[in-house]
Design an enzyme around this catalytic site. Structure first.
Site, mmCIF file in Angstrom:
data_model
loop_
_atom_site.group_PDB
_atom_site.id
_atom_site.type_symbol
_atom_site.label_atom_id
_atom_site.label_comp_id
_atom_site.label_asym_id
_atom_site.label_seq_id
_atom_site.Cartn_x
_atom_site.Cartn_y
_atom_site.Cartn_z
ATOM 1 N N GLU A 163 0.842 -1.189 0.000
ATOM 2 C CA GLU A 163 0.000 0.000 0.000
ATOM 3 C C GLU A 163 0.886 1.251 0.000
ATOM 4 O OE1 GLU A 163 -3.595 -0.124 2.164
ATOM 5 O OE2 GLU A 163 -3.650 -2.305 2.247
ATOM 6 N N ARG A 223 -3.516 10.541 -14.118
ATOM 7 C CA ARG A 223 -4.514 9.470 -14.057
ATOM 8 C C ARG A 223 -4.771 8.994 -12.637
ATOM 9 N NH1 ARG A 223 -1.327 7.734 -18.556
ATOM 10 N NH2 ARG A 223 -0.353 6.067 -17.316
ATOM 11 N N ASN A 236 -6.205 -2.664 0.353
ATOM 12 C CA ASN A 236 -7.257 -3.443 1.001
ATOM 13 C C ASN A 236 -7.281 -3.281 2.521
ATOM 14 O OD1 ASN A 236 -9.481 -4.988 0.490
ATOM 15 N ND2 ASN A 236 -8.389 -6.927 0.329
ATOM 16 N N ARG A 292 -11.513 -8.325 -5.079
ATOM 17 C CA ARG A 292 -10.728 -8.284 -3.846
ATOM 18 C C ARG A 292 -11.616 -8.632 -2.657
ATOM 19 N NH1 ARG A 292 -6.114 -5.185 -4.234
ATOM 20 N NH2 ARG A 292 -5.553 -6.224 -2.288
#
Length: 266
Positions: free
Chosen positions: A3, A119, A160, A255
């Site tokens: 992450e 983006r 997550n 996920r």
């Protein structure tokens, strides 16, 4: 997949060790053309979300996305021969770094980096991040807040673990549509992500449990599988630490999603 805090931690480490120095850059594996940056001064290392940038000048920026299997390994001198499939090796005055298995490792110019970053959504760990820009995307969407938090075009760097934990910390049903999240709640979620992810950069691991809910305070055993404590992530079927309800799991956009059906009621 690492992450955002992991990439910012790596950026900080590489900046401290290599920025301002001439570095040797090679690709023992032969799958990365290092000639554009080998023997040049690294100007800085920075991160945006899950992307790491080694900046050598406007014409040469090494972009790394670790993906699921990428890993950096850090060493101090002396330098030894490569072991395994080393995609990129960076050698500085006192340290050297090997990169294996990334999803992307490429040389871009500044314009290409700007397009890539364009983006991405705002990154809670960057000083230039605009939480309002993320909220505008969230507030116009019918997708669930759980899915939006993982969309790197909405918000960069959240994975997550942080997704599951920040929703629990705010008692928010993960299936709540984005357009049902008001600006005040979004401000609270953003501020919490800034704090939690900053702690992750400092500590090197994710810990999301408030002081009053620590194992030693509540008289429960510590999590045996993690360095840090979490509320719901990967605790399927285990009792919620606050109410005892079994933690639920569902697939969402490929996920696993974790939440407490009682603490996070619709």
């Amino acid at each position: 997949m690492p992450e955002g805090h992991t990439l910012h931690r790596l950026a900080r480490l590489h900046h401290e060790r290599y920025a301002g120095h001439v570095v040797e850059v090679s690709s023992p594996q032969g799958r990365f053309d290092a000639s554009a940056v080998d023997g040049r001064v690294m100007v800085e290392a920075e991160a945006h979300g899950k992307h790491l940038f080694h900046v050598y000048g406007p014409d040469a920026v090494v972009h790394v996305h670790l993906g699921l299997y990428g890993v950096f390994t850090e060493f101090t001198h002396p330098v030894v021969d490569p072991v395994g499939q080393v995609r990129m090796r960076v050698v500085g005055p006192t340290h050297w770094t090997d990169l294996r298995g990334p999803n992307r490792c490429e040389v871009l110019d500044e314009a290409a980096v700007d397009r890539l970053r364009g983006r991405l959504g705002p990154d809670p760990l960057r000083a230039d991040a605009d939480p309002e820009a993320a909220y505008q995307r969230v507030s116009r969407s019918k997708q669930s807040i759980a899915q939006l938090l993982m969309d790197q075009g909405v918000l960069a760097g959240v994975g997550n673990v942080y997704r599951a934990e920040v929703l629990f910390r705010h008692n928010l049903d993960p299936f709540t549509p984005g357009d049902r999240v008001d600006r005040a709640l979004w401000g609270e979620l953003w501020a919490d992500l800034v704090a939690l992810m900053s702690d992750g950069v400092r500590d090197g691991y994710i810990d999301t449990v408030r002081p009053e809910h620590r194992p030693e305070v509540m008289g429960r055993p510590p999590n045996p599988n993690r360095r840090g404590e979490v509320y719901v992530y990967r605790r399927t079927g285990e009792p919620c630490v606050l109410c005892g309800t079994p933690v639920a799991t569902a697939k969402l956009a490929g996920r696993n999603l974790y939440w407490c059906p009682n603490c996070q009621k619709p």
